[in-house]
Design a protein around this motif. Structure first.
Motif, PDB file in Angstrom:
ATOM      1  N   LYS A 212       6.065 -48.422   8.679  1.00  0.00           N
ATOM      2  CA  LYS A 212       6.307 -49.665   9.366  1.00  0.00           C
ATOM      3  C   LYS A 212       5.187 -49.970  10.595  1.00  0.00           C
ATOM      4  O   LYS A 212       4.693 -51.021  10.647  1.00  0.00           O
ATOM      5  CB  LYS A 212       7.690 -49.587   9.829  1.00  0.00           C
ATOM      6  CG  LYS A 212       8.803 -49.857   8.893  1.00  0.00           C
ATOM      7  CD  LYS A 212      10.307 -49.650   9.867  1.00  0.00           C
ATOM      8  CE  LYS A 212      11.290 -49.490   8.751  1.00  0.00           C
ATOM      9  NZ  LYS A 212      12.451 -49.348   9.522  1.00  0.00           N
ATOM     10  N   TYR A 213       5.085 -48.608  11.233  1.00  0.00           N
ATOM     11  CA  TYR A 213       4.440 -49.178  12.580  1.00  0.00           C
ATOM     12  C   TYR A 213       2.970 -48.696  12.770  1.00  0.00           C
ATOM     13  O   TYR A 213       2.228 -49.077  13.630  1.00  0.00           O
ATOM     14  CB  TYR A 213       5.226 -48.604  13.682  1.00  0.00           C
ATOM     15  CG  TYR A 213       6.491 -49.001  13.687  1.00  0.00           C
ATOM     16  CD1 TYR A 213       6.895 -50.105  13.921  1.00  0.00           C
ATOM     17  CD2 TYR A 213       7.694 -47.751  13.503  1.00  0.00           C
ATOM     18  CE1 TYR A 213       8.314 -50.472  13.844  1.00  0.00           C
ATOM     19  CE2 TYR A 213       8.936 -48.108  13.575  1.00  0.00           C
ATOM     20  CZ  TYR A 213       9.370 -49.530  13.617  1.00  0.00           C
ATOM     21  OH  TYR A 213      10.501 -49.792  13.609  1.00  0.00           O
ATOM     22  N   ALA A 214       2.302 -47.791  11.807  1.00  0.00           N
ATOM     23  CA  ALA A 214       1.172 -47.240  12.178  1.00  0.00           C
ATOM     24  C   ALA A 214      -0.071 -48.112  11.919  1.00  0.00           C
ATOM     25  O   ALA A 214      -1.025 -47.967  12.518  1.00  0.00           O
ATOM     26  CB  ALA A 214       0.954 -45.901  11.275  1.00  0.00           C
ATOM     27  N   THR A 215       0.144 -48.988  11.149  1.00  0.00           N
ATOM     28  CA  THR A 215      -1.163 -49.919  10.730  1.00  0.00           C
ATOM     29  C   THR A 215      -1.177 -50.803  11.880  1.00  0.00           C
ATOM     30  O   THR A 215      -2.352 -51.087  12.490  1.00  0.00           O
ATOM     31  CB  THR A 215      -0.894 -50.707   9.506  1.00  0.00           C
ATOM     32  OG1 THR A 215      -0.901 -49.886   8.322  1.00  0.00           O
ATOM     33  CG2 THR A 215      -2.059 -51.835   9.336  1.00  0.00           C
ATOM     34  N   HIS A 216      -0.054 -51.364  12.536  1.00  0.00           N
ATOM     35  CA  HIS A 216      -0.076 -52.025  13.762  1.00  0.00           C
ATOM     36  C   HIS A 216      -0.607 -51.324  14.766  1.00  0.00           C
ATOM     37  O   HIS A 216      -1.332 -51.983  15.780  1.00  0.00           O
ATOM     38  CB  HIS A 216       1.258 -52.709  14.004  1.00  0.00           C
ATOM     39  CG  HIS A 216       2.001 -53.570  13.197  1.00  0.00           C
ATOM     40  ND1 HIS A 216       1.288 -54.717  12.783  1.00  0.00           N
ATOM     41  CD2 HIS A 216       3.045 -53.298  12.114  1.00  0.00           C
ATOM     42  CE1 HIS A 216       2.224 -55.487  11.826  1.00  0.00           C
ATOM     43  NE2 HIS A 216       3.071 -54.312  11.526  1.00  0.00           N
ATOM     44  N   LEU A 217      -0.274 -50.220  14.905  1.00  0.00           N
ATOM     45  CA  LEU A 217      -0.813 -49.380  16.076  1.00  0.00           C
ATOM     46  C   LEU A 217      -2.298 -49.075  15.690  1.00  0.00           C
ATOM     47  O   LEU A 217      -3.143 -49.104  17.003  1.00  0.00           O
ATOM     48  CB  LEU A 217      -0.302 -47.751  16.133  1.00  0.00           C
ATOM     49  CG  LEU A 217      -0.857 -46.876  17.112  1.00  0.00           C
ATOM     50  CD1 LEU A 217      -0.575 -47.522  18.580  1.00  0.00           C
ATOM     51  CD2 LEU A 217      -0.104 -45.411  16.746  1.00  0.00           C
TER      52      LEU A 217
END
Length: 241
Positions: A212-217
């Motif tokens: 869910k979050y790693a690409t945004h990070l």
């Protein structure tokens, strides 16, 4: 952009905890990376280097030098490096080593902080972490530190108030993991299985949150690294290694 030697030195304390997504960011900026393995390689060159040295994470504590004697040399060399205000970035254990070398207490915290959550980013001029506002980052630590007297707090979390600090423009310490790559976390889940199970962390949930979050990070944290490099102040000409 600040003129640095073309090589960035990175000190690893664990084989799979590398520069992650930041390695590609550095390559895109025209830098190359050389790794040093703590406990195996002599860290003198890496910590006396006048270019940028990044000190990465690992599962040991700064207070475990009786069991891991190489920490004594690493800390002594780091103290001299910081006194010289040489460009230094620490992540997780690297941040704890910087805090310790600056005279702050590093100790086992009251809770394991493992998982994805947002930071409280301090509203200040040229905060290199501003791109992480409203972005969930990966936390993976049990130790924490007091804020060094010379440091400026940059970010906090709900569990630990000291998540990031800087000293001037050349020294940056991040307790959390901004560098993690979306396609690399499985190595962490395998390598840290004992820690995860002892802390009762649900591994499938951690894996799902990574999706869910790693690409945004990755997208936001690349700007953090660029901001830090842009803000470096080099007092004198540095030769390329």
């Amino acid at each position: 952009m600040t003129t640095l030697p073309e090589t960035i030195y990175a000190i690893q304390h664990l084989a799979f905890e590398d520069l992650g997504a930041w390695e590609d960011v550095l390559y895109s900026l025209g830098y190359r990376v050389r790794y040093f393995e703590a406990g195996i390689d002599d860290l003198t060159k890496a910590l006396q280097y006048e270019g940028l040295t990044i000190i990465l994470g690992g599962p040991i504590g700064v207070y475990e030098s009786d069991d891991y004697p190489f920490l004594k040399q690493e800390i002594d060399l780091l103290k001299v490096r910081l006194e010289k205000n040489l460009p230094t970035l620490g992540i997780c254990l690297g941040a704890q080593l910087i805090a310790h070398a600056l005279g702050a207490r590093v100790y086992a915290g009251h809770a394991k902080e493992i998982g994805w959550s947002k930071l409280d980013i301090q509203n200040m001029l040229k905060n290199p972490l501003s791109a992480l506002t409203e972005i969930k980052v990966l936390h993976w630590h049990g130790d924490t530190f007091e804020l060094p007297k010379s440091a400026e707090l940059l970010a906090s979390s709900e569990i630990y108030s000291n998540q990031a600090f800087r000293v001037g423009s050349n020294i940056l310490a991040l307790q959390f993991h901004a560098e993690v790559a979306s396609d690399n976390l499985e190595k962490w889940l395998i390598g840290h299985t004992c820690e995860l199970r002892n802390a009762n962390i649900d591994i499938p949930t951690l894996r799902a949150d990574n999706r869910k979050y790693a690409t945004h990070l990755e997208q936001a944290s690349s700007q953090v690294l660029k901001n830090f490099i842009d803000q470096l102040t080099i007092a004198h000409s540095i030769s390329t290694p």
